[in-house]
Design an enzyme around this catalytic site. Structure first.
Site, PDB file in Angstrom:
ATOM      1  N   HIS A 172      35.078  33.775 -80.970  1.00  0.00           N
ATOM      2  CA  HIS A 172      34.693  35.403 -80.682  1.00  0.00           C
ATOM      3  C   HIS A 172      34.498  36.302 -82.031  1.00  0.00           C
ATOM      4  CE1 HIS A 172      35.855  34.031 -76.750  1.00  0.00           C
ATOM      5  NE2 HIS A 172      34.856  34.728 -76.097  1.00  0.00           N
ATOM      6  N   ALA A 213      31.777  35.294 -69.344  1.00  0.00           N
ATOM      7  CA  ALA A 213      32.199  36.262 -68.282  1.00  0.00           C
ATOM      8  C   ALA A 213      31.908  37.747 -68.759  1.00  0.00           C
ATOM      9  CB  ALA A 213      33.883  36.301 -68.334  1.00  0.00           C
ATOM     10  N   HIS A 232      42.324  40.961 -68.460  1.00  0.00           N
ATOM     11  CA  HIS A 232      41.880  39.716 -68.872  1.00  0.00           C
ATOM     12  C   HIS A 232      42.329  38.442 -67.752  1.00  0.00           C
ATOM     13  CE1 HIS A 232      40.754  36.621 -71.575  1.00  0.00           C
ATOM     14  NE2 HIS A 232      41.484  35.868 -71.516  1.00  0.00           N
ATOM     15  N   TYR A 263      35.312  39.668 -82.067  1.00  0.00           N
ATOM     16  CA  TYR A 263      36.415  40.319 -81.891  1.00  0.00           C
ATOM     17  C   TYR A 263      37.802  39.582 -82.530  1.00  0.00           C
ATOM     18  CZ  TYR A 263      37.774  37.959 -77.452  1.00  0.00           C
ATOM     19  OH  TYR A 263      37.986  37.028 -76.633  1.00  0.00           O
ATOM     20  N   GLU A 264      37.839  38.201 -82.464  1.00  0.00           N
ATOM     21  CA  GLU A 264      38.964  37.516 -83.099  1.00  0.00           C
ATOM     22  C   GLU A 264      39.382  37.819 -84.728  1.00  0.00           C
ATOM     23  OE1 GLU A 264      40.068  33.674 -80.966  1.00  0.00           O
ATOM     24  OE2 GLU A 264      37.901  33.820 -80.502  1.00  0.00           O
ATOM     25  N   SER A 307      35.027  32.129 -70.792  1.00  0.00           N
ATOM     26  CA  SER A 307      36.299  32.383 -70.248  1.00  0.00           C
ATOM     27  C   SER A 307      36.274  31.602 -68.886  1.00  0.00           C
ATOM     28  CB  SER A 307      36.529  33.755 -70.195  1.00  0.00           C
ATOM     29  OG  SER A 307      36.353  34.480 -71.473  1.00  0.00           O
ATOM     30  N   ASN A 333      33.931  41.733 -63.154  1.00  0.00           N
ATOM     31  CA  ASN A 333      34.172  43.020 -62.805  1.00  0.00           C
ATOM     32  C   ASN A 333      32.932  43.920 -62.859  1.00  0.00           C
ATOM     33  OD1 ASN A 333      34.769  42.514 -65.794  1.00  0.00           O
ATOM     34  ND2 ASN A 333      34.374  44.513 -66.072  1.00  0.00           N
ATOM     35  N   MET A 365      31.246  40.075 -74.702  1.00  0.00           N
ATOM     36  CA  MET A 365      31.783  40.066 -76.050  1.00  0.00           C
ATOM     37  C   MET A 365      31.249  38.652 -76.746  1.00  0.00           C
ATOM     38  SD  MET A 365      35.300  41.381 -75.548  1.00  0.00           S
ATOM     39  CE  MET A 365      35.594  42.687 -73.966  1.00  0.00           C
ATOM     40  N   SER A 366      30.317  37.966 -76.344  1.00  0.00           N
ATOM     41  CA  SER A 366      29.816  36.793 -76.996  1.00  0.00           C
ATOM     42  C   SER A 366      28.430  36.643 -76.796  1.00  0.00           C
ATOM     43  CB  SER A 366      30.559  35.623 -76.063  1.00  0.00           C
ATOM     44  OG  SER A 366      30.285  35.303 -74.808  1.00  0.00           O
ATOM     45  N   HIS A 385      45.883  26.755 -79.432  1.00  0.00           N
ATOM     46  CA  HIS A 385      44.953  27.018 -78.232  1.00  0.00           C
ATOM     47  C   HIS A 385      43.410  27.304 -79.058  1.00  0.00           C
ATOM     48  CE1 HIS A 385      47.525  27.400 -75.038  1.00  0.00           C
ATOM     49  NE2 HIS A 385      48.467  27.909 -75.851  1.00  0.00           N
TER      50      HIS A 385
HETATM   51  N1  HPA Z   1      32.810  44.420 -70.688  1.00  0.00           N
HETATM   52  C1  HPA Z   1      33.041  43.493 -71.702  1.00  0.00           C
HETATM   53  N2  HPA Z   1      33.095  42.152 -71.775  1.00  0.00           N
HETATM   54  C2  HPA Z   1      33.660  41.580 -70.584  1.00  0.00           C
HETATM   55  C3  HPA Z   1      33.643  42.598 -69.348  1.00  0.00           C
HETATM   56  C4  HPA Z   1      33.338  44.060 -69.530  1.00  0.00           C
HETATM   57  O1  HPA Z   1      33.359  44.835 -68.651  1.00  0.00           O
HETATM   58  N3  HPA Z   1      33.928  41.880 -68.368  1.00  0.00           N
HETATM   59  C5  HPA Z   1      34.307  40.572 -68.853  1.00  0.00           C
HETATM   60  N4  HPA Z   1      33.940  40.623 -70.325  1.00  0.00           N
END
Ligand code: HPA
Length: 271
Positions: free
Chosen positions: A81, A111, A246, A83-84, A28, A233, A209-210, A59
């Site tokens: 991903h 990320a 996001h 989750y998709e 990302s 974050n 998540m990847s 996309h």
């Molecule tokens: N948790 C899970 N996936 C993420 C996060 C997070 O805090 N930040 C970016 N991808």
């Protein structure tokens, strides 16, 4: 499955002059890295036979083949991903195809949320190890010995030499990097405060998540692997009232991209 993988690899071979040696998965906000590739041949996922069909209209992302730092590379601009809604065989299909294109070395980026209290938003973390917290395993099912062994050893997944080289490049360029363990979960929810604490107790330094599925499959195939996270974050934010969006994740990753690119380019040169 093997037939499909080989067919897709044959299709891609017909599009390119030089086989890639190194593959880079762009996480990302890091997609801009692909623009550094010279003599680029771009193939949209939607035009690649047997590639998963994107859940986001228009996309779907693309493969970018070409030269970078003197090496033949292929970059995935956009990944699939879990989750998709893809299953693990779909999420990792491109990695299987890369094996038949001759790729021996993989760089993954993502990320991630920082769990280690020493981490700040905007830090980079070299992945030294991972924890697989996904509900489905990419190697579940019949094993094809042409791809790898039934019970892969996982004690040395992230290449120690690559980690040293990346640290040296960072150091030489005045870039600070963290090192740590990445835990991968299904998403799409970010973690609750209790889940962030739990993952810290597990021993993880960053959460996302990847990456874990692709790395498992790449390792199964004997690829040498380097991974890096952008800490977009942190689990204990300075503003506890704030929320992680996001957009924020993408903005922070975008800001870090030049530094990440520097390290990855330098590493590719020395791989
Ligand atoms: N948790 C899970 N996936 C993420 C996060 C997070 O805090 N930040 C970016 N991808």
């Amino acid at each position: 499955m093997l037939g499909k993988i080989k067919d897709t690899a044959d299709f891609l071979k017909s599009k390119i002059k030089n086989r890639p040696e190194v593959a880079v998965i762009l996480g990302s906000g890091l997609g801009g890295f692909g623009n550094k590739i010279e003599n680029a041949v771009k193939v949209k996922y939607q035009d690649i036979p047997n590639f998963p069909v994107s859940t986001v209209e228009g996309h779907s992302g693309q493969l970018v083949f070409g030269k970078l730092a003197g090496k033949n590379v292929v970059a995935m601009q956009g990944r699939f991903h879990y989750y998709e809604g893809y299953d693990m065989k779909e999420v990792t299909f491109p990695i299987r195809v890369m094996h038949f294109l001759g790729v021996k070395k993989l760089i993954v980026s993502n990320a991630a949320g920082g769990l280690n209290p020493d981490f700040k938003q905007g830090d980079m973390m070299i992945i030294t190890d991972h924890i697989n917290n996904f509900p489905e395993h990419p190697l579940r099912g019949k094993n094809f010995s042409e791809l790898g062994v039934r019970f892969p050893d996982m004690s040395k997944v992230y290449n120690a030499e690559y980690i040293k080289i990346a640290e040296k490049i960072a150091n030489d360029n005045g870039i600070s990097v963290q090192k740590g363990i990445y835990i991968g979960s299904s998403g799409p929810t970010l973690e609750t405060p209790a889940e962030y604490r739990l993952f810290r107790i597990f021993g993880a330094d960053a959460t996302g998540m990847s990456t874990v599925p692709e790395v498992i499959v790449a390792h199964h195939q004997g690829m040498k692997i380097f991974g890096m996270s952008v800490i977009t974050n942190v689990s204990e934010p300075s503003d506890p009232e704030g929320e992680t969006t996001h957009e924020e994740v993408q903005d922070v990753a975008g800001d870090v991209e030049p530094k990440m690119t520097k390290i990855i380019e330098g590493l590719i040169e020395r791989m």
